[in-house]
Design an enzyme around this catalytic site. Structure first.
Site, mmCIF file in Angstrom:
data_model
loop_
_atom_site.group_PDB
_atom_site.id
_atom_site.type_symbol
_atom_site.label_atom_id
_atom_site.label_comp_id
_atom_site.label_asym_id
_atom_site.label_seq_id
_atom_site.Cartn_x
_atom_site.Cartn_y
_atom_site.Cartn_z
ATOM 1 N N THR A 74 -42.172 -0.449 -5.210
ATOM 2 C CA THR A 74 -40.870 -0.238 -3.923
ATOM 3 C C THR A 74 -40.400 -1.620 -3.421
ATOM 4 O OG1 THR A 74 -41.906 2.080 -3.992
ATOM 5 C CG2 THR A 74 -40.263 1.359 -2.081
ATOM 6 N N GLU B 230 -44.842 8.415 -4.497
ATOM 7 C CA GLU B 230 -45.071 8.766 -5.877
ATOM 8 C C GLU B 230 -43.832 9.374 -6.394
ATOM 9 O OE1 GLU B 230 -48.061 6.675 -7.040
ATOM 10 O OE2 GLU B 230 -46.724 7.383 -8.121
HETATM 11 C C1 LIG Z 1 -55.492 9.811 -7.360
HETATM 12 C C2 LIG Z 1 -54.632 10.302 -6.515
HETATM 13 C C3 LIG Z 1 -53.946 9.314 -5.581
HETATM 14 C C4 LIG Z 1 -52.992 10.013 -4.430
HETATM 15 C C5 LIG Z 1 -52.725 9.163 -3.342
HETATM 16 C C6 LIG Z 1 -53.824 8.716 -2.341
HETATM 17 C C7 LIG Z 1 -53.428 8.359 -1.085
HETATM 18 C C8 LIG Z 1 -52.173 8.178 -0.936
HETATM 19 C C9 LIG Z 1 -51.710 7.132 0.042
HETATM 20 C C10 LIG Z 1 -50.676 6.680 -0.247
HETATM 21 C C11 LIG Z 1 -49.768 6.829 -1.543
HETATM 22 C C12 LIG Z 1 -50.499 5.571 -2.498
HETATM 23 C C13 LIG Z 1 -49.536 5.161 -3.558
HETATM 24 C C14 LIG Z 1 -48.275 5.316 -3.508
HETATM 25 C C15 LIG Z 1 -47.549 4.772 -4.750
HETATM 26 C C16 LIG Z 1 -46.064 5.001 -4.948
HETATM 27 O O1 LIG Z 1 -45.418 5.633 -4.082
HETATM 28 S S1 LIG Z 1 -45.475 4.098 -6.331
HETATM 29 C C17 LIG Z 1 -43.927 4.269 -6.313
HETATM 30 C C18 LIG Z 1 -43.456 5.506 -6.752
HETATM 31 N N1 LIG Z 1 -42.078 5.567 -7.129
HETATM 32 C C19 LIG Z 1 -41.321 6.545 -7.666
HETATM 33 O O2 LIG Z 1 -41.956 7.529 -8.219
HETATM 34 C C20 LIG Z 1 -40.059 6.263 -8.190
HETATM 35 C C21 LIG Z 1 -39.407 7.625 -8.303
HETATM 36 N N2 LIG Z 1 -38.253 7.029 -9.431
HETATM 37 C C22 LIG Z 1 -38.122 7.507 -10.672
HETATM 38 O O3 LIG Z 1 -39.239 8.028 -11.278
HETATM 39 C C23 LIG Z 1 -37.046 7.206 -11.513
HETATM 40 O O4 LIG Z 1 -36.259 5.939 -11.036
HETATM 41 C C24 LIG Z 1 -36.018 8.262 -11.878
HETATM 42 C C25 LIG Z 1 -36.905 9.045 -12.860
HETATM 43 C C26 LIG Z 1 -36.079 9.207 -10.413
HETATM 44 C C27 LIG Z 1 -34.754 7.980 -12.077
HETATM 45 O O5 LIG Z 1 -34.645 6.893 -12.684
HETATM 46 P P1 LIG Z 1 -33.504 6.567 -13.980
HETATM 47 O O6 LIG Z 1 -33.679 5.552 -14.648
HETATM 48 O O7 LIG Z 1 -32.072 6.987 -13.334
HETATM 49 O O8 LIG Z 1 -33.900 7.935 -14.776
HETATM 50 P P2 LIG Z 1 -32.902 9.089 -15.404
HETATM 51 O O9 LIG Z 1 -32.897 10.218 -14.388
HETATM 52 O O10 LIG Z 1 -31.913 8.491 -15.954
HETATM 53 O O11 LIG Z 1 -34.039 9.578 -16.493
HETATM 54 C C28 LIG Z 1 -34.317 8.667 -17.593
HETATM 55 C C29 LIG Z 1 -35.103 9.316 -18.501
HETATM 56 O O12 LIG Z 1 -36.474 8.841 -18.436
HETATM 57 C C30 LIG Z 1 -37.322 10.026 -18.210
HETATM 58 N N3 LIG Z 1 -38.091 9.608 -17.374
HETATM 59 C C31 LIG Z 1 -37.838 9.387 -16.039
HETATM 60 N N4 LIG Z 1 -39.125 8.955 -15.408
HETATM 61 C C32 LIG Z 1 -40.210 9.429 -16.272
HETATM 62 C C33 LIG Z 1 -41.619 9.591 -16.056
HETATM 63 N N5 LIG Z 1 -42.102 9.157 -14.995
HETATM 64 N N6 LIG Z 1 -42.262 9.782 -17.292
HETATM 65 C C34 LIG Z 1 -41.484 10.198 -18.495
HETATM 66 N N7 LIG Z 1 -40.112 10.092 -18.586
HETATM 67 C C35 LIG Z 1 -39.448 9.872 -17.573
HETATM 68 C C36 LIG Z 1 -36.120 11.085 -17.892
HETATM 69 O O13 LIG Z 1 -36.735 12.350 -17.842
HETATM 70 C C37 LIG Z 1 -35.057 10.663 -18.480
HETATM 71 O O14 LIG Z 1 -35.120 11.366 -19.894
HETATM 72 P P3 LIG Z 1 -33.870 11.860 -20.590
HETATM 73 O O15 LIG Z 1 -33.063 10.792 -20.648
HETATM 74 O O16 LIG Z 1 -33.537 13.074 -19.886
HETATM 75 O O17 LIG Z 1 -34.274 12.197 -22.107
HETATM 76 C C1 LIG Z 2 -47.252 6.448 2.728
HETATM 77 C C2 LIG Z 2 -46.409 5.702 1.632
HETATM 78 C C3 LIG Z 2 -47.156 4.665 0.754
HETATM 79 C C4 LIG Z 2 -46.690 4.271 -0.106
HETATM 80 N N1 LIG Z 2 -47.251 3.546 -1.110
HETATM 81 C C5 LIG Z 2 -46.525 2.749 -1.909
HETATM 82 C C6 LIG Z 2 -47.285 2.133 -3.215
HETATM 83 O O1 LIG Z 2 -48.393 1.981 -3.001
HETATM 84 N N2 LIG Z 2 -46.717 1.230 -4.174
HETATM 85 C C7 LIG Z 2 -44.970 1.557 -4.088
HETATM 86 O O2 LIG Z 2 -44.527 0.927 -4.837
HETATM 87 N N3 LIG Z 2 -44.381 2.233 -3.400
HETATM 88 C C8 LIG Z 2 -45.063 2.981 -2.362
HETATM 89 N N4 LIG Z 2 -44.642 3.915 -1.409
HETATM 90 C C9 LIG Z 2 -43.068 3.923 -1.445
HETATM 91 C C10 LIG Z 2 -42.382 5.138 -2.161
HETATM 92 O O3 LIG Z 2 -42.857 5.402 -3.652
HETATM 93 C C11 LIG Z 2 -41.000 5.231 -1.762
HETATM 94 O O4 LIG Z 2 -40.746 5.635 -0.467
HETATM 95 C C12 LIG Z 2 -40.453 6.438 -2.626
HETATM 96 O O5 LIG Z 2 -40.520 6.377 -3.889
HETATM 97 C C13 LIG Z 2 -39.099 7.011 -2.039
HETATM 98 O O6 LIG Z 2 -38.249 5.869 -2.201
HETATM 99 P P1 LIG Z 2 -37.304 5.294 -1.021
HETATM 100 O O7 LIG Z 2 -38.267 5.313 0.241
HETATM 101 O O8 LIG Z 2 -36.309 4.252 -1.467
HETATM 102 O O9 LIG Z 2 -36.553 6.575 -0.597
HETATM 103 P P2 LIG Z 2 -34.898 6.920 -1.287
HETATM 104 O O10 LIG Z 2 -34.761 6.940 -2.731
HETATM 105 O O11 LIG Z 2 -33.917 5.941 -0.560
HETATM 106 O O12 LIG Z 2 -34.671 8.350 -0.367
HETATM 107 C C14 LIG Z 2 -34.146 8.587 0.516
HETATM 108 C C15 LIG Z 2 -32.933 9.928 0.491
HETATM 109 O O13 LIG Z 2 -32.203 9.682 -0.546
HETATM 110 C C16 LIG Z 2 -32.304 10.653 -1.495
HETATM 111 N N5 LIG Z 2 -31.940 10.350 -3.013
HETATM 112 C C17 LIG Z 2 -32.197 9.142 -3.446
HETATM 113 N N6 LIG Z 2 -31.923 9.262 -4.573
HETATM 114 C C18 LIG Z 2 -31.495 10.598 -5.091
HETATM 115 C C19 LIG Z 2 -30.687 10.972 -5.969
HETATM 116 N N7 LIG Z 2 -30.627 10.425 -7.285
HETATM 117 N N8 LIG Z 2 -30.339 12.176 -5.827
HETATM 118 C C20 LIG Z 2 -30.450 12.908 -4.736
HETATM 119 N N9 LIG Z 2 -30.856 12.440 -3.570
HETATM 120 C C21 LIG Z 2 -31.193 11.284 -3.736
HETATM 121 C C22 LIG Z 2 -33.649 11.048 -1.350
HETATM 122 O O14 LIG Z 2 -33.897 12.481 -1.762
HETATM 123 C C23 LIG Z 2 -34.203 11.027 0.168
HETATM 124 O O15 LIG Z 2 -33.683 12.238 0.949
HETATM 125 C C24 LIG Z 2 -44.972 4.575 -0.322
HETATM 126 C C25 LIG Z 2 -44.487 5.458 0.503
HETATM 127 C C26 LIG Z 2 -45.219 5.908 1.605
HETATM 128 C C27 LIG Z 2 -44.503 6.929 2.620
#
Ligand SMILES: CCCCC/C=C\C/C=C\C/C=C\C=C\C(=O)SCCNC(=O)CCNC(=O)[C@H](O)C(C)(C)COP(=O)(O)OP(=O)(O)OC[C@H]1O[C@@H](n2cnc3c(N)ncnc32)[C@H](O)[C@@H]1OP(=O)(O)O
Ligand SMILES: Cc1cc2nc3c(=O)[nH]c(=O)nc-3n(C[C@H](O)[C@H](O)[C@H](O)COP(=O)(O)OP(=O)(O)OC[C@H]3O[C@@H](n4cnc5c(N)ncnc54)[C@H](O)[C@@H]3O)c2cc1C
Length: 536
Positions: free
Chosen positions: A22, A304
Site C-alpha cells: 500500500t 487485506e
Molecule cells: C494470519 C492472519 C493475519 C491477519 C492479520 C493479523 C493482524 C492484523 C494486523 C494488521 C493487518 C496486517 C497486514 C495487512 C496487510 C495488507 O493490508 S496488505 C495490502 C492488501 N491490499 C489489498 O488487498 C489490495 C486490494 N486490491 C486488489 O486486490 C486489486 O487491486 C483488485 C482485485 C481489487 C482490483 O485490481 P484490478 O487489477 O483492477 O483487478 P480486476 O478487478 O480488473 O480483476 C483482474 C482479474 O484478476 C482477478 N484477481 C484479482 N485479485 C485476485 C486474487 N487475489 N487472486 C486471484 N485472482 C485475482 C480478478 O478476479 C479478475 O479476474 P477476471 O478478469 O475476472 O478473470
Molecule cells: C490496521 C491496518 C494495517 C495495514 N497493514 C498493511 C500492511 O501491512 N501492508 C500493506 O501493504 N497495507 C496495509 N494496510 C493498508 C490496507 O491494505 C489498505 O488500507 C486497504 O487495501 C484499502 O486501501 P485504501 O486505504 O487505499 O482505501 P481506498 O481503496 O482508497 O478506499 C477508500 C474508499 O474507496 C472505495 N473504493 C475504492 N475502490 C473502489 C472501487 N473500485 N469500487 C467501489 N469503491 C471503491 C472503498 O470501498 C472505500 O470506501 C493496512 C491498513 C490498516 C488499516
C-alpha cells in the site's frame, strides 16, 4: 534458491520483515502503484524509486522501526517496458546498527484508532539499488540481460492476499470468542434494575434483549470457525493444484475468500461493538479490553482488501457465472446453485428451507443485477458505468451469496461432527446453528419476502422460534464461553476474568493510573488555582 537464501534467515529472526504494498496514493488499485523498480543490465541491479509523495509506502505493519527487510510491491520496468507490479525482497536497515540504508526514508505514520503496537510505517526510495535476485522470481523472472519472462498466470502475484483473507475468517472467529466471553461473563455477574419489586436485582443476562445482543456473537464465532476450516481446506487444495500448474480453481477461491473476508470482518466488528455496548459504562473502559477488540476487528474491514472492493470482486465472479451458466456451461461448486431454475418451492421454516431461501435471494439478486446492467448497456451506457450504477445491488448480491455459503457450511459441518459428539453437546451446537440461521432469516426478511414464498405467518413463527432458542441456550451460555478456554492473561479484561471479581478488578486497574499517584494533581497548582484566582 531464493527460498534457501531468505527463508532460514527469516525463520531465525535475522530478518524482520513486513509487506510493503500500500502507498499513500493507492491501497486498493494495485495496478496504480507508483513505486518503480527499473532493471539496470549493466550492473544487474534494480533501481527502486518513489517518484512522488503518493508513491511512498504507507501502512505496512512493523515498517516504522521494527523491520529491517520488507517485501516491496513495485512497477517492474525493464528494457523500457513496464511489466506491471511485482514483489521484491529489500533490506531497508543495517542489520547491525538498524540504521536506515542510504536512499531509504522510513518512519512512523502516527496514532491510529487502535493497533497502537503495530508500528505502521512509511517508506520512500531515492534511486535505491538492489541486486537482481531481490525480485521474487517464483512466478515471473528478469534474466541478466533484462529479458522479462512472463508468469504463467499474472494473478499469482495476488496470491499472498488470498492466503491472508482465508486466515482472517478464522481470526474473526477467535476475536468473536473473546468478545462473547467478556460480555457474557460480565452479564452473568452484573445485576441491575428491579423488574419485580419483591425479588433481588436479576443478572442482566436474564434480559432477553441482552441475550439477543450477545448470543449471535457466540454462534457466529462457531459459524466462522467452521467456515474458516472449510475455506482453509479449499485453499490447500487450490494451492496444490497451482503448484502443479493448474489454476482452474483459483478464481472460485478468490471470489469466495473475498466475500467471506468481507462479511465475517463486518459482522465481527459490529458484534464486538454490540458486546461493548451491552456492558454499559464498564464496556467503555479500556481495561474491559472491548474498545481495543473493536479497534482490531474494525481494522480488518479495511486491511487485506477493503470490504466493499472485495464484495465487488465476488460480484464480478457471480455475474460472470450467471452469464456462463445462461449459456449452459458448468459452474464452480459454490456458484452452481445460481442456475437452479426450478419453480420457487413452498416455504419451509426449517434450516434447509432457510438455506435454500438464501440461495434463491442470492440468485435473484444476481439476476436483477445482470438485467439492470444489460438494460443500461442496451440504452448506450458503457459497461463500466452500468456496473457502477448497479454496484449497490452487486454488493448486496455478494453478501447474500456469502451468507448462503456460511449457513450451508455451518449446518453441514456441525451435522457431520455431531455423530461423534455426546448427545447433550450435539444438541447445544445444533441450537447454535439454528439460532444463527433464524437470526439471519429475520435480519434479511425483506429479501426473503422478495425472492421466496415466505409468508407473514412464517415470519411470525420464525420470530417465536428465535425467542424460544434464546431461552433454550441461556442455561448453557456461561458454559459455552468457558468452553473457548481463554485464559485471563489472553482475555486481558477486568470484565471477563474467570473469577468474576469485576468490581475489585476495575478498582485495582483504576488505582494503577499515574493520575492517582498523589491526592492533588499538579494540574491544580499549574492551571486550576491560577484560573480560580483570575490569574489565567
Ligand atoms: C494470519 C492472519 C493475519 C491477519 C492479520 C493479523 C493482524 C492484523 C494486523 C494488521 C493487518 C496486517 C497486514 C495487512 C496487510 C495488507 O493490508 S496488505 C495490502 C492488501 N491490499 C489489498 O488487498 C489490495 C486490494 N486490491 C486488489 O486486490 C486489486 O487491486 C483488485 C482485485 C481489487 C482490483 O485490481 P484490478 O487489477 O483492477 O483487478 P480486476 O478487478 O480488473 O480483476 C483482474 C482479474 O484478476 C482477478 N484477481 C484479482 N485479485 C485476485 C486474487 N487475489 N487472486 C486471484 N485472482 C485475482 C480478478 O478476479 C479478475 O479476474 P477476471 O478478469 O475476472 O478473470
Ligand atoms: C490496521 C491496518 C494495517 C495495514 N497493514 C498493511 C500492511 O501491512 N501492508 C500493506 O501493504 N497495507 C496495509 N494496510 C493498508 C490496507 O491494505 C489498505 O488500507 C486497504 O487495501 C484499502 O486501501 P485504501 O486505504 O487505499 O482505501 P481506498 O481503496 O482508497 O478506499 C477508500 C474508499 O474507496 C472505495 N473504493 C475504492 N475502490 C473502489 C472501487 N473500485 N469500487 C467501489 N469503491 C471503491 C472503498 O470501498 C472505500 O470506501 C493496512 C491498513 C490498516 C488499516
Amino acid at each position: 534458491e531464493q527460498q534457501e537464501k531468505w527463508v532460514p534467515r527469516a525463520v531465525n529472526m535475522e530478518i524482520i520483515g513486513t509487506y510493503a504494498q500500500t502507498e499513500l496514493g493507492h491501497g486498493t488499485f494495485l495496478r496504480g502503484l507508483e513505486t518503480t523498480a527499473t532493471y539496470d543490465p549493466n550492473t544487474e541491479e534494480f533501481v527502486l524509486n518513489s517518484p512522488t509523495l503518493t508513491a511512498y509506502k504507507w501502512w505496512p505493519g512493523g515498517l516504522a522501526h521494527t523491520a529491517n527487510h520488507c517485501v516491496v510491491v513495485a512497477q517492474l520496468h525493464s528494457k523500457g517496458v513496464n511489466h506491471g507490479v511485482h514483489p521484491f525482497i529489500v533490506q531497508i536497515r543495517d542489520e547491525d546498527t538498524h540504521m536506515p540504508l542510504p536512499g531509504v526514508k522510513v518512519g512512523e505514520i502516527g496514532p491510529k484508532l487502535s493497533f497502537s503496537t503495530a508500528n505502521n510505517g512509511f517508506l520512500g526510495f531515492d534511486n535505491f539499488r538492489v541486486p537482481r535476485d531481490s525480485m521474487l522470481m517464483k512466478n515471473a523472472q528478469v534474466l541478466k540481460d533484462g529479458t522479462y519472462v512472463k508468469s504463467r498466470l499474472s494473478k499469482l502475484t495476488y496470491g499472498t492476499m488470498v492466503f491472508i483473507r482465508v486466515m482472517i475468517v478464522t481470526d474473526m472467529a477467535y476475536y468473536l470468542s473473546v468478545g462473547a466471553t467478556i460480555a457474557i461473563r460480565y452479564s452473568a455477574v452484573r445485576h441491575q434494575s428491579k423488574p419485580k419489586e419483591n425479588e433481588p436485582e436479576p443478572q442482566i443476562l436474564d434480559y432477553v434483549t441482552q441475550q439477543h445482543k450477545l448470543f449471535i456473537a457466540l454462534a457466529s464465532s462457531h459459524a466462522f470457525r467452521v467456515t474458516g476450516q472449510w475455506l482453509w481446506t479449499t485453499f490447500v487444495r487450490v494451492n496444490k493444484a497451482l503448484t502443479s500448474g493448474n489454476a482452474d480453481t483459483l478464481p472460485e477461491l478468490h471470489a469466495v475468500a473475498c466475500c467471506l473476508k468481507a462479511v465475517t470482518t463486518r459482522d465481527a466488528a459490529s458484534m464486538v461493538e454490540a458486546c461493548r455496548m451491552s456492558c454499559g459504562g464498564h464496556g467503555y473502559m479500556t481495561s474491559s479490553y472491548l474498545p481495543i477488540l473493536y479497534g482490531i476487528t474494525t481494522a480488518a474491514c479495511t486491511y487485506e482488501g477493503e470490504n466493499t472492493v472485495l464484495l465487488l470482486q465476488t460480484a464480478r465472479s457471480l455475474v460472470k457465472a450467471w452469464q456462463k451458466g445462461s449459456k449452459g456451461k458448468p459452474l464452480s461448486p459454490t456458484e452452481a446453485y445460481l442456475m437452479d431454475k426450478s419453480p420457487v418451492p413452498k416455504w419451509e421454516n426449517t434450516l434447509d428451507g432457510i438455506i435454500a431461501g438464501f440461495r434463491r435471494v442470492s440468485a435473484g439478486k444476481v439476476q436483477d443485477c445482470v438485467s439492470k446492467i444489460d438494460k443500461l448497456v442496451k440504452m448506450g451506457t458503457s459497461y463500466e458505468d452500468a456496473w457502477n450504477q448497479t454496484s449497490v445491488r452487486l454488493v448486496a448480491a455478494s453478501e447474500a451469496h456469502s451468507r448462503a455459503v456460511i449457513l450451508a457450511t455451518f449446518r453441514a459441518e456441525v451435522s457431520r461432527a455431531a455423530a461423534a459428539l455426546s448427545p447433550p453437546l450435539a444438541r447445544v451446537l445444533h441450537q447454535l446453528v439454528h439460532l444463527y440461521t433464524v437470526y439471519w432469516a429475520l435480519e434479511r426478511v425483506g429479501d426473503l419476502l422478495l425472492y421466496t414464498s415466505i409468508a407473514e405467518r412464517d415470519v411470525q413463527e420464525l420470530q417465536q422460534q428465535y425467542e424460544d432458542l434464546l431461552q433454550k441456550i441461556r442455561p448453557n451460555t456461561v458454559g459455552l464461553v468457558d468452553a473457548f478456554d481463554l485464559r485471563d492473561e489472553i482475555l486481558n479484561s477486568t470484565l471477563g476474568a474467570y473469577d468474576g471479581r469485576v468490581y475489585e478488578r476495575l478498582m485495582e486497574e483504576a488505582l494503577k493510573s499515574p493520575l492517582n499517584a498523589e491526592p492533588v494533581n499538579q494540574s491544580f497548582h499549574k492551571y486550576l488555582k491560577p484560573f480560580m484566582q483570575g490569574k489565567l
